[in-house]
Design a protein around this motif. Sequence first.
Motif, short mmCIF file in Angstrom:
data_model
loop_
_atom_site.label_atom_id
_atom_site.label_comp_id
_atom_site.label_asym_id
_atom_site.label_seq_id
_atom_site.Cartn_x
_atom_site.Cartn_y
_atom_site.Cartn_z
N UNK A 1 -1.48 6.38 -8.45
CA UNK A 1 -1.85 5.12 -7.81
C UNK A 1 -2.73 4.28 -8.72
N UNK B 1 0.86 -1.19 0.00
CA UNK B 1 0.00 0.00 0.00
C UNK B 1 0.90 1.24 0.00
N UNK B 2 1.28 1.65 -1.18
CA UNK B 2 2.21 2.79 -1.22
C UNK B 2 1.47 4.07 -0.93
N UNK B 3 2.18 5.00 -0.29
CA UNK B 3 1.58 6.28 0.06
C UNK B 3 2.37 7.42 -0.58
N UNK C 1 -5.83 0.30 -5.82
CA UNK C 1 -6.02 0.67 -4.41
C UNK C 1 -4.70 0.82 -3.66
N UNK C 2 -3.62 1.14 -4.35
CA UNK C 2 -2.35 1.37 -3.68
C UNK C 2 -1.36 0.23 -3.78
N UNK D 1 -4.63 9.10 -4.62
CA UNK D 1 -4.63 10.01 -3.47
C UNK D 1 -3.60 11.13 -3.67
N UNK E 1 -8.51 6.16 -9.63
CA UNK E 1 -8.46 7.17 -8.58
C UNK E 1 -7.13 7.11 -7.85
#
Lengths: 321, 70
Positions: free
Chosen positions: A300, A46-48, A303-304, A287, A285
């Motif tokens: 992204x 889950x990359x941010x 979902x990441x 973030x 989508x």
Amino acid sequence: MVLLIRTFLIFVFCSQVPSLEAKDVYKIILEEILSIGTLDDDAIFQWVGVNVDLQKQIYVSDAMDYSLKKFDPQGKLLKKTGRRGQGPGEFLAPRFLDSSEKYLYVIDQNLPGIQVFNKNLEFIFRLPLQLPVVDIKVLSDDEIAVASLLSNRSGAIYIIDAEGEVIRSIQFTDKKSPFMMDLVSFDIGVDGHLYLAYTFQDKVEKFDAQGKKLWSQKLLKVNNVERKKVSRFVVPTEILYKDVALDSSERLYVLGGSFSKNKGRDVYVLSPEGDLLTIITLPESSHCIYLDSQDFLYARANEGITLKKYKLHFVYDSKGS
Amino acid sequence: MCKQNKKIKKIASALLALALFFVLVPGVLEASACAEAFFNCLDDPIVSMNYFGPLYCGTGYLFCIKYIGD
């Protein structure tokens, strides 16, 4: 007579030369050129945050396995560091990152300060900072710009030094807003120009290095956002603008949120003068958005689990042609 | 005929309401999940002892609605 003929010929010639007015971007086409992380591998969970250095190495913060990861330009994992914890090089909730020539700076949502690593992902030091940071831009190893969530001092970007001391600030509003309403995502251009997009207000603005507002745009025609009471706070519930990024020509890319036609996918591209040039729609989508020094766009997917890299193909519209 | 029209209108309204429910509720639920997480964070006794604690909860809320809000 000769002079008259010469003058006439110059006049005719000049009227035939195509207009030298600047060409505006009419359209931007995305071409996916790299995809890192799938459901079937362990590259990314889950990359941010994402950052790319001048050697085109890609750095990613991964919230699911509490790590910082380094990939080569082809997307091969080179190194991973970190684990869950509060010690040096450990994370509770790794978030956004930025880099200087020497270091990587990583924000943790649940830990004070900014952790600093070298390009080999070795922990170097923790920059002491009590301010909770929501966005970061490293100007140099002695000047780091941060946007913070503060209840009593808001509407400013703070420039801190390597000791975590605030050395100056850029005030972008002196109007006192309700809690969270003046949160921004920002980027800073080469000349020190500040570009920002409010998270919960319909405002995209540019300031010069001295803090003088140069322009303000309202792209979505939204006047109010819904706010909800949570415990003793009243908080906004819908995001207008999620993130901003500058390309090498200082065109501003603004990622839209809930009020965009394609929620979390529409990226508004503005000229340095604040004119809306075009809108790019990401396949999925995101973030955040990131532009590296060669104007490749990162966003992204899945979902990441996946980090996508896109080449931007600019289609120009020549005025007067 | 009049009664039949009323019946059709009622069924159509019910179907519309149901369709809206399935479209809108997921988004509302996700936003509520973030609000709930924010509330739980604020309720944590360790967080409430720290002056900046509620603000860290706020950054968590912000990240939540950015990441899963759409």
